[in-house]
Design an enzyme around this catalytic site. Structure first.
Site, PDB file in Angstrom:
ATOM      1  N   TYR A  35      -6.510   1.919   6.771  1.00 28.73           N
ATOM      2  CA  TYR A  35      -5.739   0.802   6.247  1.00 28.73           C
ATOM      3  C   TYR A  35      -5.581  -0.363   7.208  1.00 28.73           C
ATOM      4  CZ  TYR A  35      -2.219   3.653   8.668  1.00 28.73           C
ATOM      5  OH  TYR A  35      -1.551   4.398   9.577  1.00 28.73           O
ATOM      6  N   ASP A  72       1.530  10.351   3.652  1.00 24.86           N
ATOM      7  CA  ASP A  72       2.266  11.149   4.619  1.00 24.86           C
ATOM      8  C   ASP A  72       1.306  12.054   5.377  1.00 24.86           C
ATOM      9  OD1 ASP A  72       4.475  11.845   5.939  1.00 24.86           O
ATOM     10  OD2 ASP A  72       5.390  13.011   4.318  1.00 24.86           O
ATOM     11  N   CYS A  79      17.601  46.368   8.811  1.00 26.93           N
ATOM     12  CA  CYS A  79      17.589  47.564   9.651  1.00 26.93           C
ATOM     13  C   CYS A  79      18.849  47.736  10.473  1.00 26.93           C
ATOM     14  CB  CYS A  79      16.354  47.555  10.557  1.00 26.93           C
ATOM     15  SG  CYS A  79      16.497  46.382  11.917  1.00 26.93           S
ATOM     16  N   LYS A  97      10.779   3.336   2.430  1.00 23.60           N
ATOM     17  CA  LYS A  97      10.586   4.774   2.213  1.00 23.60           C
ATOM     18  C   LYS A  97      11.293   5.234   0.946  1.00 23.60           C
ATOM     19  CE  LYS A  97       9.558   6.726   6.687  1.00 23.60           C
ATOM     20  NZ  LYS A  97       9.984   7.774   7.624  1.00 23.60           N
ATOM     21  N   CYS A 127      20.884  42.698  11.527  1.00 24.08           N
ATOM     22  CA  CYS A 127      19.766  42.562  10.601  1.00 24.08           C
ATOM     23  C   CYS A 127      20.091  43.210   9.262  1.00 24.08           C
ATOM     24  CB  CYS A 127      18.519  43.209  11.205  1.00 24.08           C
ATOM     25  SG  CYS A 127      17.130  43.229  10.062  1.00 24.08           S
ATOM     26  N   LYS A 177       2.309   4.493   1.271  1.00 26.44           N
ATOM     27  CA  LYS A 177       2.367   5.061   2.613  1.00 26.44           C
ATOM     28  C   LYS A 177       2.081   6.549   2.495  1.00 26.44           C
ATOM     29  CE  LYS A 177       5.586   5.126   6.523  1.00 26.44           C
ATOM     30  NZ  LYS A 177       5.454   6.544   6.799  1.00 26.44           N
ATOM     31  N   GLU A 222       0.860  -1.190   0.000  1.00 26.48           N
ATOM     32  CA  GLU A 222       0.000   0.000   0.000  1.00 26.48           C
ATOM     33  C   GLU A 222       0.890   1.230   0.000  1.00 26.48           C
ATOM     34  OE1 GLU A 222      -3.049  -0.351   3.297  1.00 26.48           O
ATOM     35  OE2 GLU A 222      -2.030  -2.278   3.456  1.00 26.48           O
ATOM     36  N   CYS A 241      11.693  47.693  11.827  1.00 27.41           N
ATOM     37  CA  CYS A 241      12.387  46.899  10.810  1.00 27.41           C
ATOM     38  C   CYS A 241      11.416  46.700   9.630  1.00 27.41           C
ATOM     39  CB  CYS A 241      12.792  45.565  11.427  1.00 27.41           C
ATOM     40  SG  CYS A 241      13.649  44.459  10.303  1.00 27.41           S
ATOM     41  N   CYS A 254      15.405  39.449  14.449  1.00 27.49           N
ATOM     42  CA  CYS A 254      15.683  40.871  14.596  1.00 27.49           C
ATOM     43  C   CYS A 254      14.712  41.424  15.634  1.00 27.49           C
ATOM     44  CB  CYS A 254      15.499  41.569  13.253  1.00 27.49           C
ATOM     45  SG  CYS A 254      15.448  43.367  13.435  1.00 27.49           S
TER      46      CYS A 254
HETATM   47 ZN   LIG Z   1      15.592  44.289  11.344  1.00 27.05          ZN
END
Ligand SMILES: [Zn+2]
Length: 690
Positions: free
Chosen positions: A231, A120, A415, A318, A412, A118, A116, A436, A430
């Site tokens: 199943y 997810d 900013c 898998k 960042c 599988k 069968e 920002c 940040c």
């Molecule tokens: Zn930022």
């Protein structure tokens, strides 16, 4: 590796696996692929085999991961009648042959298997009594699961009532197990709605399905369009002797049983099935990650039995997620709407699962360090059910001599603020939430979102409005004029009209939605509702000391300080003033909202004097609890709600007419906002001193 090194590595692997299990099953936000996870588990299994005394009963090799959140669990739990085990799994066909050989030794007849696909998703166990769905449990820790019956009833493909049809009648009580999945189409819709609302996205359909199943709102579960495939029938039906027969029968009773299955009479047929679906699964509407191979005969299943963790008569093969190797050219750092930093790899274009991939996520700083990823490296890119492909490793053997380790950014890129990282969090963020640019845009999008102010728009519009500096904070929306919008791309008079009228309409949204729209950190819809009904107005909330905020059990110190910080921020102050000047009510409107209680039902009040909150707020409170407010003292009045500076003549008149006079504290006790001091009804003619 000597014994003490092995002991240390075992501890390390256990911790890592337990943490990944928690992220996968409880938080639904895994940060490594299944393949990477399975490698860790395999390493641990090998070490434990070598040093069995070091394994310990708590080893994750002996238990399945649990989806039960240890704290704040809103669901009832019930034990499974039979433990819900996981399957052993493998990525290679030789191991599948070993599986077959082991089984063949036990059987004196050729072994039949059912293959069968599988799917997810997230496992579910349904109990039916007298043909009706009685209970639905998640896998939980395998022994006890969360009761999600209410939510499961909203999944269309799961029958509430069975069809009494087919070759066998269904028994009075039995269980059936399967997988709840989110089809790609629902997943796409869910994530694009989340994106619009500035909420974090689900990494893949599996996590989305698991997260949805644990929602508190069954309506929302229904909207998200989950599907289910069953199943494993656990029912004692005389005459059913094989798994294949059981599946056919379940289907006749009305259960959704996957059509992606085949009865295989030898190993060659199993291999054909694997090879066919490894390619064909790309065209399916749902995510799959492998094939489950089960012994068909129930009596052989019984002979084979099970280990502590999984049955010996089934295994999962898998599929490896499709991978490709390509060169890492450079790394960008993206700042998300919530301030989270994601390193993004720029790659030499490579074909993967039918699309050309040029960019891929590099997860976070830890993952980069763990794999020692350098600029110029050949890296492996993987695309699972996820939207954005990710880099999962490096081919060290083809590392060029000039490959450069690179430094993770400290500031960042948008900013310039120094980045922070919370203990236990994988991502940097940040902290400059209010200034920002991507975070400001995120806030404006959130403010406009459907559950907040419900203003038409979306990411692309906000992008333009902000970049052209027409809208720099949510309040600016209320100052838009048609000429300001002329410069927008793909924009016409009709769009202007629609936008402006939805902005105008937003002034009337309930107050709790306005509070939610502000985007105060940690204040979600539920907290916003509480704050709105408890404080009644923005001013009252703004003035509330931290002790008042934490009075409610649902508001802890973290939320309370976040609210205080929010209102103390000068940037916010300016925005709130602009919203007020634009004519937003900033308070609860009694006419359109539900009552908080009926404790004042039928009672009439006159309000006089000054209180710790505004007169308007007091009036609102009376109405919110079902009372009426009259303008003057008369025979119809039940209470004079008297604050400081109530005129003496009013008090005398009320007293003379036998009207009860109460102060602010007693009033709050009356509506249950303060504990009663016991003075209220002892003396009906109690007057306040003045
Ligand atoms: Zn930022």
């Amino acid at each position: 590796m000597n014994r003490s090194q092995a002991a240390a590595r075992i501890r390390e692997l256990k911790d890592a696996i337990n943490e990944h299990n928690r992220k996968y099953y409880v938080l639904n936000t895994p940060d490594i692929s299944d393949f990477e996870f399975d490698l860790l588990l395999q390493e641990l299994t090998v070490l434990e085999k070598k040093y069995p005394d070091l394994a310990g009963d708590d080893s994750p090799t002996r238990h399945v991961g649990s989806d039960i959140a240890p704290e704040n669990n809103a669901f009832l739990q019930f034990p499974h009648r039979y433990p819900m085990l996981s399957l052993s799994n493998t990525y290679n066909k030789e191991e599948l042959l070993d599986f077959h050989n082991r089984i063949s030794k036990v059987s004196d007849q050729p072994v039949e298997y059912v293959c069968e696909l599988k799917l997810d998703g997230t496992a579910i166990c349904l109990t039916y009594k007298d043909g009706r769905l009685f209970r639905a449990l998640t896998r939980g820790d395998g022994t006890i699961g969360d009761d999600v019956t209410r939510n499961v009833l909203r999944i269309k493909s799961i029958p509430e009532r069975l069809t009494p049809a087919g070759d066998f009648p269904y028994p009075p009580e039995f269980e059936i197990r399967g997988e709840i999945v989110m089809p790609f189409i629902s997943f796409g819709e869910l994530n694009s709605a989340k994106e619009k609302n500035g909420e974090p996205l689900f990494a893949n359909p599996r996590n989305a399905a698991a997260g949805t199943l644990k929602l508190l709102s069954a309506d929302e579960v229904e909207r998200r369009g989950l599907d289910c495939y069953l199943y494993h029938l656990i029912a004692d039906v005389p005459g059913i002797k094989t798994h294949w027969q059981a599946l056919e029968t379940a289907s006749q009773w009305g259960f959704p049983v996957s059509q992606y299955r085949r009865l295989c009479r030898n190993v060659e047929e199993i291999m054909e099935f694997l090879e066919y679906w490894d390619k064909a699964r790309a065209d399916l509407p749902i995510a799959t990650d492998g094939v489950v191979v089960k012994v068909n005969s129930f009596s052989l299943q019984k002979t084979l039995g099970m280990t502590a963790k999984s049955p010996r008569w089934a295994t999962a093969y898998k599929f490896k997620a499709e991978q490709a190797a390509t060169r890492l050219l450079s790394v960008d750092f993206q700042v998300g709407r919530t301030g989270a930093i994601t390193p993004v790899a720029n790659l030499e274009p490579v074909l993967l699962s039918g699309t050309t991939v040029k960019r891929a996520s590099l997860h976070n700083a830890d993952q980069i360090a763990l794999h020692d990823i350098r600029l110029g490296d050949m890296v492996y890119v993987e695309k699972g059910g996820e939207i954005i492909p990710k880099v999962i490793g490096v081919e060290l053997s083809s590392r060029p001599g000039n490959a450069q380790p690179f430094h993770y950014i400290t500031h960042c890129p948008e900013c310039g603020s120094l980045l922070e990282r919370d203990p236990g969090e994988a991502k940097h963020f940040c902290p400059n939430r209010w200034e920002c640019p991507p975070q400001i845009k995120g806030r404006i999008e959130h403010f406009m979102s459907r559950k907040a102010m419900n203003i038409l728009g979306g990411e692309a519009l906000v992008e333009q409005l902000y970049d052209k500096q027409i809208v720099k904070d949510p309040a600016d929306l209320y100052y838009l004029e048609p000429p300001m919008l002329e410069a927008l791309e793909n924009w016409g008079d009709k769009s202007t009209q629609n936008l402006l009228s939805s902005i105008e309409a937003s002034k009337k949204v309930p107050f709790h939605r306005f509070l939610f729209a502000l985007g105060i950190p940690f204040v979600g819809e539920t907290t916003a509702k509480y704050l709105a009904s408890h404080f009644g107005s923005l001013q009252a909330l703004k003035d509330a000391p931290i002790e008042d905020l934490t009075e409610a059990p649902e508001i802890g110190i973290k939320i309370a300080s976040s609210i205080r910080d929010f209102f103390e921020n000068p940037v916010i102050g300016i925005m709130l003033d602009k919203l007020k000047d634009a004519g937003l009510p900033l308070r609860q409107d009694v006419t359109e909202k539900e009552l908080m209680s009926e404790s004042l039902q039928g009672l009439q009040f006159v309000i006089s004097g000054t209180f710790s909150r505004s007169r308007e707020d007091m009036k609102n409170l009376v109405q919110l609890h079902g009372g009426k407010v009259l303008s003057g003292v008369s025979a119809h009045v039940d209470y004079l709600l008297s604050g400081d500076k109530t005129g003496p003549s009013k008090l005398q008149k009320a007293s003379a007419m036998g009207i009860r006079i109460i102060g602010e504290k007693d009033f709050l006790a009356l509506i249950g906002e303060l504990p009663s001091e016991g003075t209220l009804f002892e003396n009906e003619n109690k007057t306040t001193s003045f």
